[in-house]
Design a protein around this motif. Sequence first.
Motif, short mmCIF file in Angstrom:
data_model
loop_
_atom_site.label_atom_id
_atom_site.label_comp_id
_atom_site.label_asym_id
_atom_site.label_seq_id
_atom_site.Cartn_x
_atom_site.Cartn_y
_atom_site.Cartn_z
N GLU A 1 0.72 -1.17 -0.07
CA GLU A 1 0.12 0.16 -0.19
C GLU A 1 0.58 1.08 -0.09
O GLU A 1 0.54 2.13 -0.74
CB GLU A 1 -1.07 0.05 1.09
N GLU B 1 1.65 1.88 -3.41
CA GLU B 1 0.67 2.52 -4.18
C GLU B 1 0.68 4.00 -3.99
O GLU B 1 0.41 4.78 -4.97
CB GLU B 1 -0.51 1.80 -3.82
N GLU C 1 -4.97 6.02 -0.53
CA GLU C 1 -3.81 5.12 -0.23
C GLU C 1 -3.20 5.09 0.99
O GLU C 1 -2.67 4.49 1.80
CB GLU C 1 -2.58 5.33 -1.40
N ASP D 1 -5.28 3.27 3.11
CA ASP D 1 -5.00 1.65 3.17
C ASP D 1 -3.59 1.40 3.88
O ASP D 1 -3.65 0.40 4.59
CB ASP D 1 -4.60 1.62 1.53
MG LIG Z 1 -4.40 0.89 -2.03
#
Ligand SMILES: [Mg+2]
Length: 124
Positions: free
Chosen positions: A36, A39, A68, A71
């Motif tokens: 994550e 990302e 993000e 996350d």
């Molecule tokens: Mg993500």
Amino acid sequence: MTDLDTLRDALIRFRDERNWQQFHTLKNLIVSVSLEASELLELTQWKTDEELVQLKADESFRQQLKDECADVLMYLLLVANEAGIDLAAATREKMARNAQRYPVEASYGLARKYMERERKDGQS
Ligand SMILES: [Mg+2]
């Protein structure tokens, strides 16, 4: 009970309602934090600092950034939970250590890290 505890409890409820705990080993959760975070990093790929300043005002980009960040935090909360770490307390402890390692008078406006500063200043 901190805000982090409330978020953690909601995440655990979400996880347990779906019977996903079986997948949430410490290793899998740590891997997920890194994925994550990647990302989040991907949102900056091929963009300059100046472009990112502009993009902070773009609704679509902001939504991706928010998603993000969320996350990363969700998996980090699950890692801390699985390892029995009080994340708020751990953060306060680490910030106190950082304040000792980087006193304002030796660190003000400088990006160099502790070890680099030690070498440059002739200390070991
Ligand atoms: Mg993500």
